[in-house]
Design a protein around this motif. Structure first.
Motif, short mmCIF file in Angstrom:
data_model
loop_
_atom_site.label_atom_id
_atom_site.label_comp_id
_atom_site.label_asym_id
_atom_site.label_seq_id
_atom_site.Cartn_x
_atom_site.Cartn_y
_atom_site.Cartn_z
N GLN A 1 15.76 30.63 45.96
CA GLN A 1 15.40 30.63 44.55
C GLN A 1 15.02 32.02 44.04
OE1 GLN A 1 13.35 29.87 46.96
NE2 GLN A 1 11.43 30.89 46.45
N GLY A 2 14.79 32.94 44.94
CA GLY A 2 14.43 34.30 44.57
C GLY A 2 12.94 34.53 44.54
N THR A 3 12.55 35.76 44.78
CA THR A 3 11.15 36.16 44.71
C THR A 3 11.08 37.51 43.98
OG1 THR A 3 9.11 36.51 45.98
CG2 THR A 3 11.15 37.28 46.99
N GLN A 4 10.14 37.62 43.07
CA GLN A 4 10.04 38.82 42.24
C GLN A 4 9.33 39.94 43.00
OE1 GLN A 4 11.11 39.43 38.86
NE2 GLN A 4 10.54 41.52 39.42
N VAL A 5 9.92 41.12 42.95
CA VAL A 5 9.29 42.33 43.47
C VAL A 5 9.19 43.31 42.31
CG1 VAL A 5 9.55 44.31 44.99
CG2 VAL A 5 10.10 42.02 45.82
N THR A 6 7.97 43.74 42.03
CA THR A 6 7.73 44.69 40.95
C THR A 6 7.03 45.91 41.51
OG1 THR A 6 7.52 42.90 39.34
CG2 THR A 6 6.69 45.06 38.70
N VAL A 7 7.63 47.07 41.31
CA VAL A 7 7.07 48.32 41.80
C VAL A 7 6.62 49.14 40.59
CG1 VAL A 7 7.43 50.35 43.22
CG2 VAL A 7 8.64 48.23 43.76
N MET B 1 10.07 46.29 53.46
CA MET B 1 10.40 47.30 52.45
C MET B 1 9.28 48.33 52.41
SD MET B 1 11.93 44.83 49.44
CE MET B 1 10.34 44.12 49.06
N ASN B 2 9.61 49.55 52.77
CA ASN B 2 8.65 50.65 52.76
C ASN B 2 9.07 51.70 51.74
OD1 ASN B 2 7.30 49.42 54.94
ND2 ASN B 2 8.58 50.50 56.43
N SER B 3 8.14 52.57 51.41
CA SER B 3 8.43 53.65 50.45
C SER B 3 9.10 53.12 49.20
CB SER B 3 9.31 54.72 51.12
OG SER B 3 8.68 55.25 52.27
N LEU B 4 8.53 52.06 48.66
CA LEU B 4 9.16 51.41 47.50
C LEU B 4 9.17 52.32 46.29
CD1 LEU B 4 7.72 47.86 48.07
CD2 LEU B 4 10.14 48.40 47.79
N LYS B 5 10.23 52.19 45.51
CA LYS B 5 10.43 52.96 44.31
C LYS B 5 10.49 52.02 43.11
CE LYS B 5 13.32 56.21 46.93
NZ LYS B 5 14.65 56.86 47.01
N THR B 6 10.26 52.56 41.93
CA THR B 6 10.30 51.71 40.74
C THR B 6 11.67 51.07 40.56
OG1 THR B 6 10.79 53.66 39.39
CG2 THR B 6 8.48 52.99 39.55
N VAL C 1 3.45 45.95 43.59
CA VAL C 1 3.01 47.01 44.48
C VAL C 1 3.24 48.35 43.79
CG1 VAL C 1 5.27 47.19 45.63
CG2 VAL C 1 3.20 47.89 46.86
N GLN C 2 2.44 49.32 44.14
CA GLN C 2 2.62 50.65 43.58
C GLN C 2 3.75 51.38 44.30
OE1 GLN C 2 -1.23 52.63 43.71
NE2 GLN C 2 -1.60 52.09 41.56
N ALA C 3 4.33 52.33 43.60
CA ALA C 3 5.38 53.15 44.21
C ALA C 3 4.84 53.81 45.47
CB ALA C 3 5.86 54.20 43.21
N GLY C 4 5.68 53.80 46.50
CA GLY C 4 5.26 54.32 47.79
C GLY C 4 4.69 53.28 48.72
N GLY C 5 4.41 52.11 48.18
CA GLY C 5 3.83 51.04 48.98
C GLY C 5 4.87 50.23 49.73
N SER C 6 4.40 49.15 50.36
CA SER C 6 5.26 48.31 51.19
C SER C 6 5.08 46.84 50.87
CB SER C 6 4.93 48.54 52.67
OG SER C 6 5.15 49.88 53.06
N LEU C 7 6.13 46.09 51.13
CA LEU C 7 6.09 44.64 51.06
C LEU C 7 7.00 44.10 52.15
CD1 LEU C 7 6.43 43.73 47.24
CD2 LEU C 7 4.44 43.31 48.70
#
Length: 123
Positions: free
Chosen positions: A115-121, A83-88, A12-18
């Motif tokens: 097992q974990g899940t990847q979040v990439t901002v 998760m809102n307003s995501l940052k790098t 997701v891009q910075a500022g986005g949500s997941l």
């Protein structure tokens, strides 16, 4: 035994949500607490948020307060992390965890882990 399966991670891009989900199965307990932790490359696993299953007591790590929301759906045995307003700097593998004893929920001394899940901002 409790099995935990996370889902909802992604790019997701910075500022986005997941929204992350953690489905619990197997033996569940009315007093169980659920937590979210994250681990970035080269860093230690750190606390993000926790919630008690029945009491609704919630804790957040300071850097996510006001941006992340932990919630639960007891009927579905599922815990969520909005998760809102995501940052790098939020980029990490996010882990769901379950703890039988409701003490020191901000410490990664939990009984069961997903097992974990990847979040990439991205910036």
């Amino acid at each position: 035994q409790v099995q935990l399966v996370e889902s909802g991670g992604g790019l997701v891009q910075a500022g986005g949500s997941l929204r992350l989900s953690c489905a619990a199965s197997g033996r569940t307990f009315s007093s169980i607490a659920m937590g979210w932790f994250r681990q970035a490359p080269g860093k230690e696993r750190e606390f993000v948020a926790a919630i008690t299953w029945s009491g609704g007591t919630i804790y957040y790590e300071d850097s996510v307060k006001g941006r992340f929301t932990i919630s639960r759906d007891n009927a579905k045995n599922t815990v969520y992390l909005q998760m809102n307003s995501l940052k790098t700097e939020d980029t990490a593998v996010y882990y769901c965890a379950a703890k039988l004893e409701i003490v020191r929920l901000w410490v990664p001394e939990y009984d069961y882990w997903g097992q974990g899940t990847q979040v990439t901002v991205s910036s």
